[in-house]
Every structure is written in structure tokens, then in C-alpha cells.
Design a protein around this motif. Structure first.
Motif, PDB file in Angstrom:
ATOM      1  N   PRO A   1      44.965  34.976 -22.488  1.00 12.72           N
ATOM      2  CA  PRO A   1      45.081  36.083 -23.435  1.00 12.72           C
ATOM      3  C   PRO A   1      43.732  36.538 -23.985  1.00 12.72           C
ATOM      4  CG  PRO A   1      45.816  34.050 -24.452  1.00 12.72           C
ATOM      5  CD  PRO A   1      45.557  33.740 -23.010  1.00 12.72           C
ATOM      6  N   LEU A   2      42.723  35.705 -23.862  1.00  6.23           N
ATOM      7  CA  LEU A   2      41.406  36.063 -24.390  1.00  6.23           C
ATOM      8  C   LEU A   2      40.579  36.901 -23.421  1.00  6.23           C
ATOM      9  CD1 LEU A   2      40.381  32.737 -26.109  1.00  6.23           C
ATOM     10  CD2 LEU A   2      41.211  34.820 -27.174  1.00  6.23           C
ATOM     11  N   ALA A   3      41.053  37.081 -22.201  1.00  6.93           N
ATOM     12  CA  ALA A   3      40.286  37.849 -21.215  1.00  6.93           C
ATOM     13  C   ALA A   3      40.092  39.285 -21.669  1.00  6.93           C
ATOM     14  CB  ALA A   3      40.976  37.802 -19.857  1.00  6.93           C
ATOM     15  N   ALA A   4      41.135  39.912 -22.211  1.00 12.62           N
ATOM     16  CA  ALA A   4      41.014  41.294 -22.685  1.00 12.62           C
ATOM     17  C   ALA A   4      40.058  41.382 -23.879  1.00 12.62           C
ATOM     18  CB  ALA A   4      42.388  41.832 -23.073  1.00 12.62           C
ATOM     19  N   VAL A   5      40.109  40.402 -24.759  1.00 15.28           N
ATOM     20  CA  VAL A   5      39.207  40.387 -25.922  1.00 15.28           C
ATOM     21  C   VAL A   5      37.760  40.273 -25.465  1.00 15.28           C
ATOM     22  CG1 VAL A   5      38.572  39.104 -28.007  1.00 15.28           C
ATOM     23  CG2 VAL A   5      40.978  39.411 -27.415  1.00 15.28           C
ATOM     24  N   HIS A   6      37.494  39.394 -24.503  1.00  9.19           N
ATOM     25  CA  HIS A   6      36.134  39.248 -23.989  1.00  9.19           C
ATOM     26  C   HIS A   6      35.652  40.531 -23.314  1.00  9.19           C
ATOM     27  CE1 HIS A   6      36.811  34.854 -24.389  1.00  9.19           C
ATOM     28  NE2 HIS A   6      35.543  34.916 -24.733  1.00  9.19           N
ATOM     29  N   LEU A   7      36.533  41.185 -22.597  1.00 13.29           N
ATOM     30  CA  LEU A   7      36.165  42.429 -21.930  1.00 13.29           C
ATOM     31  C   LEU A   7      35.804  43.503 -22.951  1.00 13.29           C
ATOM     32  CD1 LEU A   7      35.936  44.042 -19.287  1.00 13.29           C
ATOM     33  CD2 LEU A   7      38.330  44.633 -19.579  1.00 13.29           C
ATOM     34  N   VAL A   8      36.629  43.662 -23.978  1.00 13.04           N
ATOM     35  CA  VAL A   8      36.373  44.678 -25.006  1.00 13.04           C
ATOM     36  C   VAL A   8      35.085  44.366 -25.767  1.00 13.04           C
ATOM     37  CG1 VAL A   8      37.245  45.623 -27.177  1.00 13.04           C
ATOM     38  CG2 VAL A   8      38.779  45.360 -25.225  1.00 13.04           C
ATOM     39  N   CYS A   9      34.890  43.111 -26.136  1.00 10.04           N
ATOM     40  CA  CYS A   9      33.671  42.738 -26.868  1.00 10.04           C
ATOM     41  C   CYS A   9      32.422  42.949 -26.017  1.00 10.04           C
ATOM     42  CB  CYS A   9      33.745  41.286 -27.327  1.00 10.04           C
ATOM     43  SG  CYS A   9      34.921  41.011 -28.648  1.00 10.04           S
ATOM     44  N   GLY A  10      32.509  42.600 -24.744  1.00  8.48           N
ATOM     45  CA  GLY A  10      31.361  42.797 -23.859  1.00  8.48           C
ATOM     46  C   GLY A  10      31.020  44.264 -23.673  1.00  8.48           C
ATOM     47  N   LEU A  11      32.036  45.091 -23.499  1.00 10.40           N
ATOM     48  CA  LEU A  11      31.788  46.533 -23.359  1.00 10.40           C
ATOM     49  C   LEU A  11      31.230  47.130 -24.641  1.00 10.40           C
ATOM     50  CD1 LEU A  11      34.899  47.690 -21.313  1.00 10.40           C
ATOM     51  CD2 LEU A  11      32.522  47.617 -20.553  1.00 10.40           C
ATOM     52  N   ALA A  12      31.773  46.727 -25.786  1.00 11.76           N
ATOM     53  CA  ALA A  12      31.285  47.244 -27.069  1.00 11.76           C
ATOM     54  C   ALA A  12      29.832  46.842 -27.297  1.00 11.76           C
ATOM     55  CB  ALA A  12      32.166  46.738 -28.206  1.00 11.76           C
ATOM     56  N   ALA A  13      29.504  45.584 -27.004  1.00 10.80           N
ATOM     57  CA  ALA A  13      28.122  45.128 -27.180  1.00 10.80           C
ATOM     58  C   ALA A  13      27.189  45.842 -26.203  1.00 10.80           C
ATOM     59  CB  ALA A  13      28.046  43.621 -26.978  1.00 10.80           C
ATOM     60  N   GLY A  14      27.624  46.020 -24.976  1.00 13.80           N
ATOM     61  CA  GLY A  14      26.793  46.717 -23.997  1.00 13.80           C
ATOM     62  C   GLY A  14      26.539  48.163 -24.378  1.00 13.80           C
ATOM     63  N   LEU A  15      27.584  48.836 -24.852  1.00 18.63           N
ATOM     64  CA  LEU A  15      27.411  50.220 -25.292  1.00 18.63           C
ATOM     65  C   LEU A  15      26.508  50.315 -26.523  1.00 18.63           C
ATOM     66  CD1 LEU A  15      31.030  51.557 -24.779  1.00 18.63           C
ATOM     67  CD2 LEU A  15      28.997  52.150 -23.456  1.00 18.63           C
ATOM     68  N   ALA A  16      26.675  49.384 -27.456  1.00 21.46           N
ATOM     69  CA  ALA A  16      25.840  49.394 -28.663  1.00 21.46           C
ATOM     70  C   ALA A  16      24.373  49.148 -28.314  1.00 21.46           C
ATOM     71  CB  ALA A  16      26.337  48.353 -29.656  1.00 21.46           C
ATOM     72  N   CYS A  17      24.111  48.190 -27.441  1.00 17.63           N
ATOM     73  CA  CYS A  17      22.727  47.912 -27.037  1.00 17.63           C
ATOM     74  C   CYS A  17      22.142  49.076 -26.256  1.00 17.63           C
ATOM     75  CB  CYS A  17      22.670  46.639 -26.197  1.00 17.63           C
ATOM     76  SG  CYS A  17      22.997  45.148 -27.136  1.00 17.63           S
TER      77      CYS A  17
ATOM     78  N   ARG B   1      42.756  32.276 -13.006  1.00 19.92           N
ATOM     79  CA  ARG B   1      42.794  31.571 -14.292  1.00 19.92           C
ATOM     80  C   ARG B   1      42.563  32.539 -15.446  1.00 19.92           C
ATOM     81  NH1 ARG B   1      39.296  28.972 -17.706  1.00 19.92           N
ATOM     82  NH2 ARG B   1      37.524  29.604 -16.470  1.00 19.92           N
ATOM     83  N   LEU B   2      41.614  33.439 -15.290  1.00 19.07           N
ATOM     84  CA  LEU B   2      41.309  34.392 -16.366  1.00 19.07           C
ATOM     85  C   LEU B   2      42.399  35.440 -16.526  1.00 19.07           C
ATOM     86  CD1 LEU B   2      37.483  34.934 -15.891  1.00 19.07           C
ATOM     87  CD2 LEU B   2      38.638  33.724 -17.733  1.00 19.07           C
ATOM     88  N   ALA B   3      43.095  35.768 -15.446  1.00 22.21           N
ATOM     89  CA  ALA B   3      44.162  36.767 -15.531  1.00 22.21           C
ATOM     90  C   ALA B   3      45.296  36.284 -16.422  1.00 22.21           C
ATOM     91  CB  ALA B   3      44.679  37.086 -14.138  1.00 22.21           C
ATOM     92  N   ARG B   4      45.495  34.978 -16.492  1.00 23.41           N
ATOM     93  CA  ARG B   4      46.557  34.418 -17.332  1.00 23.41           C
ATOM     94  C   ARG B   4      46.090  34.135 -18.747  1.00 23.41           C
ATOM     95  NH1 ARG B   4      48.289  30.086 -12.925  1.00 23.41           N
ATOM     96  NH2 ARG B   4      46.048  30.003 -12.874  1.00 23.41           N
TER      97      ARG B   4
END
Length: 55
Positions: free
Chosen positions: A30-46, A25-28
């Protein structure tokens, strides 16, 4: 007291099937990539914040 089934056998949802279903379901989505990028950015910032605050 025995329980009786009101209908035929129901398909069982196991953990592997549920995880596969969510992955498909997540592979289809379009927001999956946005969530991945936001999660990585927040994790790196923290991580950077805590790295700098310990010194």
C-alpha cells in the motif's frame, strides 16, 4: 582444486527475475503509491527550484 556441491542444484537469481520479484512485491504494497507521489512531488519541487535559481 575442484569445489564440490553439498546439496542439489540451487535456483539461480538472475537480474530479470530479481526485478520481476521486486515489482510483484511492490505492487501489493500500500505504500508504493505514497512513495511514487512523494518522489514525483520532490522531483518537481527540486526541478522548479533549479529552474528559478538559474535565471
Amino acid at each position: 582444486m575442484a569445489m564440490t556441491r553439498l546439496s542439489g542444484p540451487t535456483p539461480r537469481m538472475t537480474l530479470p527475475r530479481a526485478l520481476l520479484s521486486e515489482a510483484l512485491r511492490l505492487a501489493r504494497s500500500p505504500l508504493a503509491a505514497v512513495h511514487l507521489v512523494c518522489g514525483l512531488a520532490a522531483g518537481l519541487a527540486c526541478g522548479e527550484y533549479f529552474l528559478c535559481s538559474v535565471k
